[in-house]
Design an enzyme around this catalytic site. Structure first.
Site, short mmCIF file in Angstrom:
data_model
loop_
_atom_site.label_atom_id
_atom_site.label_comp_id
_atom_site.label_asym_id
_atom_site.label_seq_id
_atom_site.Cartn_x
_atom_site.Cartn_y
_atom_site.Cartn_z
N TYR A 153 0.84 -1.20 0.00
CA TYR A 153 0.00 0.00 0.00
C TYR A 153 0.88 1.25 0.00
O TYR A 153 0.66 2.19 -0.78
CB TYR A 153 -0.94 0.02 1.21
CG TYR A 153 -1.76 1.29 1.26
CD1 TYR A 153 -2.74 1.55 0.31
CD2 TYR A 153 -1.52 2.27 2.24
CE1 TYR A 153 -3.48 2.73 0.33
CE2 TYR A 153 -2.25 3.45 2.27
CZ TYR A 153 -3.23 3.68 1.31
OH TYR A 153 -3.95 4.86 1.33
N PRO A 183 -3.37 12.64 2.90
CA PRO A 183 -3.98 12.58 4.22
C PRO A 183 -3.31 11.56 5.14
O PRO A 183 -2.68 10.60 4.68
CB PRO A 183 -5.42 12.12 3.94
CG PRO A 183 -5.58 12.20 2.44
CD PRO A 183 -4.22 12.04 1.87
N GLY A 184 -3.50 11.79 6.44
CA GLY A 184 -3.14 10.78 7.44
C GLY A 184 -4.37 9.96 7.78
O GLY A 184 -5.08 9.51 6.88
P1 NDP Z 1 -13.41 4.55 1.16
O1 NDP Z 1 -13.27 3.07 1.17
O2 NDP Z 1 -14.37 5.16 2.11
O3 NDP Z 1 -13.76 5.05 -0.32
C1 NDP Z 1 -13.08 4.54 -1.44
C2 NDP Z 1 -13.81 4.96 -2.70
O4 NDP Z 1 -13.06 4.48 -3.83
C3 NDP Z 1 -15.19 4.37 -2.80
O5 NDP Z 1 -16.08 5.33 -3.29
C4 NDP Z 1 -15.05 3.23 -3.81
O6 NDP Z 1 -16.24 3.10 -4.53
C5 NDP Z 1 -13.93 3.78 -4.71
N1 NDP Z 1 -13.19 2.72 -5.40
C6 NDP Z 1 -12.43 1.76 -4.85
N2 NDP Z 1 -11.95 0.93 -5.80
C7 NDP Z 1 -12.44 1.39 -6.98
C8 NDP Z 1 -12.33 0.96 -8.32
N3 NDP Z 1 -11.60 -0.12 -8.65
N4 NDP Z 1 -12.95 1.66 -9.30
C9 NDP Z 1 -13.69 2.75 -8.98
N5 NDP Z 1 -13.84 3.21 -7.72
C10 NDP Z 1 -13.23 2.54 -6.73
O7 NDP Z 1 -11.94 5.11 1.43
P2 NDP Z 1 -11.34 6.60 1.52
O8 NDP Z 1 -12.36 7.60 1.19
O9 NDP Z 1 -10.64 6.68 2.80
O10 NDP Z 1 -10.24 6.50 0.37
C11 NDP Z 1 -10.17 7.40 -0.72
C12 NDP Z 1 -8.71 7.59 -1.09
O11 NDP Z 1 -8.04 8.20 -0.01
C13 NDP Z 1 -7.94 6.32 -1.41
O12 NDP Z 1 -7.11 6.56 -2.51
C14 NDP Z 1 -7.11 6.10 -0.15
O13 NDP Z 1 -5.94 5.37 -0.41
C15 NDP Z 1 -6.82 7.52 0.24
N6 NDP Z 1 -6.43 7.75 1.61
C16 NDP Z 1 -7.25 7.38 2.65
C17 NDP Z 1 -6.86 7.62 3.95
C18 NDP Z 1 -7.67 7.18 5.13
O14 NDP Z 1 -7.13 7.13 6.25
N7 NDP Z 1 -8.96 6.89 4.97
C19 NDP Z 1 -5.60 8.32 4.24
C20 NDP Z 1 -4.81 8.64 3.09
C21 NDP Z 1 -5.24 8.39 1.83
P3 NDP Z 1 -16.89 1.72 -5.07
O15 NDP Z 1 -16.59 0.67 -4.04
O16 NDP Z 1 -18.35 2.04 -5.20
O17 NDP Z 1 -16.23 1.49 -6.38
C1 8X3 Z 2 -4.14 5.88 4.62
C2 8X3 Z 2 -3.44 6.35 5.84
O1 8X3 Z 2 -1.70 5.66 7.56
O2 8X3 Z 2 -3.64 4.21 7.26
O3 8X3 Z 2 -3.38 6.12 3.49
O4 8X3 Z 2 -1.93 4.29 5.60
S1 8X3 Z 2 -2.64 5.05 6.58
#
Ligand code: NDP
Ligand code: 8X3
Length: 253
Positions: A153, A183-184
């Site tokens: 990841y 983001p964290g």
């Molecule tokens: P969620 O799981 O809440 O949301 C993820 C979203 O991505 C969903 O809407 C899902 O929709 C969509 N998604 C996942 N796989 C696919 C795919 N193959 N095709 C199209 N859409 C897809 O997670 P977050 O909102 O937390 O994550 C969003 C982003 O933020 C990610 O890139 C994650 O790595 C990043 N991030 C998150 C952090 C955290 O702590 N939450 C911190 C740092 C970064 P659906 O399943 O309907 O396709």
């Molecule tokens: C998501 C934040 O610290 O869980 O990217 O990897 S962490």
């Protein structure tokens, strides 16, 4: 006056859903995308009721052909995308690299790296041609340094940083801007997905600390998009107040 258009991936949950609401509130027309069509249409109905013009496109960012068709098939009045938010992504598993699941690795690499590249490849040529636009990639603090079990990841989010930095160089002769928002800890469905639906384990990730919300990150993304045309927010690291970096988190008992 013609409104600006934002295309946001992964709007059925978390950060992407927050971004959809924030850009709608900010007066954009919205192209919302994710795989779960039913949730997409629910959000579309809600935002349309508030007066936002919304196009909902259900496709998997890993499917290059479906992505091509979605972008190349955009109706005439939706083609000039001003802001692309590459948010769709996920983590799967937290095992040591010598024990990780090949399927989990493939899913993360195909979504977080190749999916982001698919959108970039199909959307950015139009931005370069029009000499305007903004690509905002959702990276992570996990891309700055690896943490235990984060191996693949973290690698995908390091790749997001390299791709974002590389694209910024490639479009430096244009007015297209490129941003990495990192983001964290954000409480979304992220950890439920990472732990394959183990909600109890997911909840522990956010215990003893007030995590960020999807809306907090959406505010930062919108801020970057709203900066004056000559200002390019290249990278932003956004942490919860009691999180110092990818591994140091102060938790209250
Ligand atoms: P969620 O799981 O809440 O949301 C993820 C979203 O991505 C969903 O809407 C899902 O929709 C969509 N998604 C996942 N796989 C696919 C795919 N193959 N095709 C199209 N859409 C897809 O997670 P977050 O909102 O937390 O994550 C969003 C982003 O933020 C990610 O890139 C994650 O790595 C990043 N991030 C998150 C952090 C955290 O702590 N939450 C911190 C740092 C970064 P659906 O399943 O309907 O396709
Ligand atoms: C998501 C934040 O610290 O869980 O990217 O990897 S962490």
């Amino acid at each position: 006056m013609k409104k600006k258009i934002a295309l946001i991936t992964g709007t059925t949950s978390g950060i992407g859903e927050g971004c959809a609401r924030r850009f709608a509130q900010g007066g954009y027309d919205l192209i919302i995308t994710a795989r779960r069509g039913e949730l997409l249409h629910k959000l579309q109905t809600e935002l349309e009721a508030q007066g936002t013009r919304v196009l909902a496109l259900a496709f998997d960012v890993r499917d290059r052909e479906a992505t091509r068709q979605a972008i190349e098939g955009l109706p005439e009045d939706w083609r000039e995308i001003d802001v692309l938010v590459n948010n769709a992504g996920l983590a799967r598993g937290l095992e040591p690299a010598y024990e990780g699941s090949f399927d989990d690795w493939d899913e993360m690499i195909d979504t977080n790296i190749k999916g982001l590249l698919n959108l970039t490849r199909f959307v950015v040529p139009g931005m370069v041609e029009r000499n305007r636009g903004h690509v905002i990639n959702i990276g992570s603090v996990a891309g700055d340094a690896a943490y235990g079990g984060g191996n693949v990841y973290c690698a995908t989010k390091s790749a997001v940083k390299a791709i974002t930095d590389g694209l910024r160089i490639d479009v430096a002769h244009t007015k297209v801007r490129v941003t990495n928002v990192k983001p964290g800890l954000v409480e979304t469905h992220f950890s439920n997905v990472r732990f394959h639906g183990d909600d109890a384990r997911a909840d522990k990730v956010y215990q003893g600390i007030q995590p960020l919300t999807g809306d907090d990150i959406a505010d930062v993304v919108f801020y970057a998009a709203s900066a004056p045309e000559h200002v390019q927010i290249a990278e932003v690291l956004v942490l919860a107040t009691h999180q110092a970096n990818g591994t140091v988190v102060h938790r209250e008992p």
